[in-house]
Design a protein around this motif. Structure first.
Motif, PDB file in Angstrom:
ATOM      1  N   ILE A   1     -78.850  56.588  61.636  1.00  0.00           N
ATOM      2  CA  ILE A   1     -78.472  55.439  60.822  1.00  0.00           C
ATOM      3  C   ILE A   1     -77.433  54.618  61.562  1.00  0.00           C
ATOM      4  O   ILE A   1     -76.765  55.119  62.468  1.00  0.00           O
ATOM      5  CB  ILE A   1     -77.938  55.895  59.448  1.00  0.00           C
ATOM      6  CG1 ILE A   1     -76.707  56.785  59.602  1.00  0.00           C
ATOM      7  CG2 ILE A   1     -79.036  56.605  58.653  1.00  0.00           C
ATOM      8  CD1 ILE A   1     -76.074  57.186  58.277  1.00  0.00           C
ATOM      9  N   PRO A   2     -77.258  53.336  61.224  1.00  0.00           N
ATOM     10  CA  PRO A   2     -76.341  52.473  61.979  1.00  0.00           C
ATOM     11  C   PRO A   2     -74.925  53.002  62.092  1.00  0.00           C
ATOM     12  O   PRO A   2     -74.294  52.884  63.150  1.00  0.00           O
ATOM     13  CB  PRO A   2     -76.383  51.162  61.174  1.00  0.00           C
ATOM     14  CG  PRO A   2     -77.730  51.161  60.539  1.00  0.00           C
ATOM     15  CD  PRO A   2     -78.004  52.579  60.200  1.00  0.00           C
ATOM     16  N   SER A   3     -74.414  53.613  61.033  1.00  0.00           N
ATOM     17  CA  SER A   3     -73.018  54.088  61.066  1.00  0.00           C
ATOM     18  C   SER A   3     -72.798  55.232  62.051  1.00  0.00           C
ATOM     19  O   SER A   3     -71.684  55.517  62.457  1.00  0.00           O
ATOM     20  CB  SER A   3     -72.589  54.524  59.661  1.00  0.00           C
ATOM     21  OG  SER A   3     -73.405  55.592  59.207  1.00  0.00           O
ATOM     22  N   LYS A   4     -73.891  55.901  62.442  1.00  0.00           N
ATOM     23  CA  LYS A   4     -73.793  57.008  63.401  1.00  0.00           C
ATOM     24  C   LYS A   4     -74.163  56.577  64.819  1.00  0.00           C
ATOM     25  O   LYS A   4     -74.073  57.379  65.747  1.00  0.00           O
ATOM     26  CB  LYS A   4     -74.711  58.162  62.978  1.00  0.00           C
ATOM     27  CG  LYS A   4     -74.432  58.721  61.579  1.00  0.00           C
ATOM     28  CD  LYS A   4     -73.102  59.425  61.529  1.00  0.00           C
ATOM     29  CE  LYS A   4     -72.884  60.072  60.158  1.00  0.00           C
ATOM     30  NZ  LYS A   4     -71.561  60.761  60.076  1.00  0.00           N
TER      31      LYS A   4
ATOM     32  N   LYS B   1     -80.438  47.920  52.936  1.00  0.00           N
ATOM     33  CA  LYS B   1     -81.278  49.103  52.770  1.00  0.00           C
ATOM     34  C   LYS B   1     -82.475  49.052  53.725  1.00  0.00           C
ATOM     35  O   LYS B   1     -82.809  50.048  54.388  1.00  0.00           O
ATOM     36  CB  LYS B   1     -81.762  49.199  51.320  1.00  0.00           C
ATOM     37  CG  LYS B   1     -82.645  50.417  51.047  1.00  0.00           C
ATOM     38  CD  LYS B   1     -83.072  50.466  49.588  1.00  0.00           C
ATOM     39  CE  LYS B   1     -83.970  51.671  49.319  1.00  0.00           C
ATOM     40  NZ  LYS B   1     -84.410  51.722  47.896  1.00  0.00           N
TER      41      LYS B   1
ATOM     42  N   LYS C   1     -82.981  53.413  61.594  1.00  0.00           N
ATOM     43  CA  LYS C   1     -83.154  54.851  61.808  1.00  0.00           C
ATOM     44  C   LYS C   1     -84.515  55.138  62.432  1.00  0.00           C
ATOM     45  O   LYS C   1     -84.641  56.013  63.296  1.00  0.00           O
ATOM     46  CB  LYS C   1     -83.001  55.609  60.492  1.00  0.00           C
ATOM     47  CG  LYS C   1     -83.088  57.128  60.685  1.00  0.00           C
ATOM     48  CD  LYS C   1     -82.829  57.897  59.397  1.00  0.00           C
ATOM     49  CE  LYS C   1     -82.890  59.398  59.642  1.00  0.00           C
ATOM     50  NZ  LYS C   1     -82.661  60.172  58.413  1.00  0.00           N
TER      51      LYS C   1
ATOM     52  N   VAL D   1     -81.175  49.541  57.379  1.00  0.00           N
ATOM     53  CA  VAL D   1     -80.814  50.923  57.699  1.00  0.00           C
ATOM     54  C   VAL D   1     -82.066  51.771  57.923  1.00  0.00           C
ATOM     55  O   VAL D   1     -82.137  52.565  58.876  1.00  0.00           O
ATOM     56  CB  VAL D   1     -79.930  51.530  56.588  1.00  0.00           C
ATOM     57  CG1 VAL D   1     -79.769  53.035  56.802  1.00  0.00           C
ATOM     58  CG2 VAL D   1     -78.572  50.854  56.550  1.00  0.00           C
ATOM     59  N   LYS D   2     -83.055  51.588  57.072  1.00  0.00           N
ATOM     60  CA  LYS D   2     -84.298  52.349  57.200  1.00  0.00           C
ATOM     61  C   LYS D   2     -85.003  52.025  58.516  1.00  0.00           C
ATOM     62  O   LYS D   2     -85.451  52.934  59.239  1.00  0.00           O
ATOM     63  CB  LYS D   2     -85.222  52.040  56.022  1.00  0.00           C
ATOM     64  CG  LYS D   2     -86.520  52.832  56.029  1.00  0.00           C
ATOM     65  CD  LYS D   2     -87.357  52.524  54.799  1.00  0.00           C
ATOM     66  CE  LYS D   2     -88.672  53.312  54.819  1.00  0.00           C
ATOM     67  NZ  LYS D   2     -89.507  52.997  53.621  1.00  0.00           N
TER      68      LYS D   2
ATOM     69  N   CYS E   1     -76.759  43.287  59.399  1.00  0.00           N
ATOM     70  CA  CYS E   1     -78.062  43.184  58.755  1.00  0.00           C
ATOM     71  C   CYS E   1     -78.501  41.727  58.611  1.00  0.00           C
ATOM     72  O   CYS E   1     -79.602  41.354  59.018  1.00  0.00           O
ATOM     73  CB  CYS E   1     -78.015  43.871  57.387  1.00  0.00           C
ATOM     74  SG  CYS E   1     -79.319  43.370  56.242  1.00  0.00           S
TER      75      CYS E   1
END
Length: 273
Positions: free
Chosen positions: A265-268, A252, A259, A255-256, A243
């Motif tokens: 989201i970044p983790s996926k 936050k 997506k 991530v928004k 980030c």
């Protein structure tokens, strides 16, 4: 000293900006004959946004402000002729990429050589067949669109690997390198980008939109996110680290935006890769 945009010309052009609500290509018609200028405008208005100028000086001011997709100019005009206008357009970093078609009643080899030698993409003698001019214009606009789509894909996939071959490619590389140099600066703005490139914000806006399909602010944001996705792929950084490395002010917000750009989201992101 670089030419400045005259206030009277700006206000005149701003009145014509009502046409710019659509995404249609914009043509600048430079012609001192009111009747012939109206004829061209009326013939092309169904397909394009039209900006008019009555001589080369007027056309130069409007080219600076409107950044048209194409300039169609008569050669024999008072104040500044079409050859002089073409020379100015092709020798200024803010406008050199804009193609020009020159129109003239002078049907001599010397005139044609002078016209094409000034940098015009085409030279058409009067009288001419309107369908032929319309076809030439469509071909030029299609070529621009094909280039924009091609390099939009290149920029999206490989942000730092655009080879310098043409003026448009060189401009994109300058934009990309400047953004990369400021990638972690959360306050890096469109104003700073235009200042770094030594061009006006309106010129920057029109050129980036023309070449990538994105406004400069969206382009910068998208570039940050694509760089972030590359860092995530490296598997060695946390989401928070990524980030801040790509210039977002908070995880936050990152991530928004991530997506919205990639649908996950970044983790996926690339979880199954």
């Amino acid at each position: 000293m670089a030419d400045q945009i005259d206030d009277d010309h700006i206000s005149a052009v701003e009145r014509e900006q009502t046409h710019y609500a659509t995404k249609r290509p914009t043509l600048l018609i430079v012609e001192d004959s009111d009747d012939f200028r109206y004829f061209l405008k009326d013939s092309l208005l169904d397909e394009y946004n039209i900006v008019e100028a009555v001589n080369g000086k007027d056309g130069w001011q409007k080219a600076l402000f409107c950044h048209p997709n194409l300039i169609i100019s008569d050669i024999a005009m008072p104040v500044m002729d079409g050859i002089a206008l073409c020379n100015k357009v092709k020798n200024d970093s803010r406008t050199f990429h804009i193609p020009m078609i020159l129109l003239t009643a002078a049907n001599t080899e010397e005139s044609e050589i002078n016209g094409l030698g000034s940098g015009a993409i085409d030279y058409i003698t009067k009288p001419f067949r309107l369908p032929a001019l319309q076809r030439k214009i469509r071909n030029i606009i299609k070529q621009q669109e094909a280039f924009r789509q091609t390099y939009q894909k290149v920029v999206e996939i490989k942000p730092s690997q655009v080879d310098v071959q043409t003026p448009d490619e060189e401009f994109l590389q300058q934009v990309i390198l400047t953004i990369e140099q400021n990638i972690s600066n959360t306050n890096f703005s469109v104003a700073e980008l235009s200042a770094s490139l030594l061009i006006s914000r309106s010129t920057l806006y029109n050129r980036i939109l023309e070449l990538t399909g994105k406004a400069p602010l969206d382009f910068i944001k998208s570039f940050r996110l694509k760089r972030g996705s590359q860092l995530i792929d490296k598997r060695g950084f946390t989401i928070s680290q990524v980030c801040y490395k790509v210039g977002f002010k908070s995880p936050k917000t990152f991530v928004k935006a991530f997506k919205s750009e990639f649908g996950v989201i970044p983790s996926k992101f690339n979880q199954d890769a």
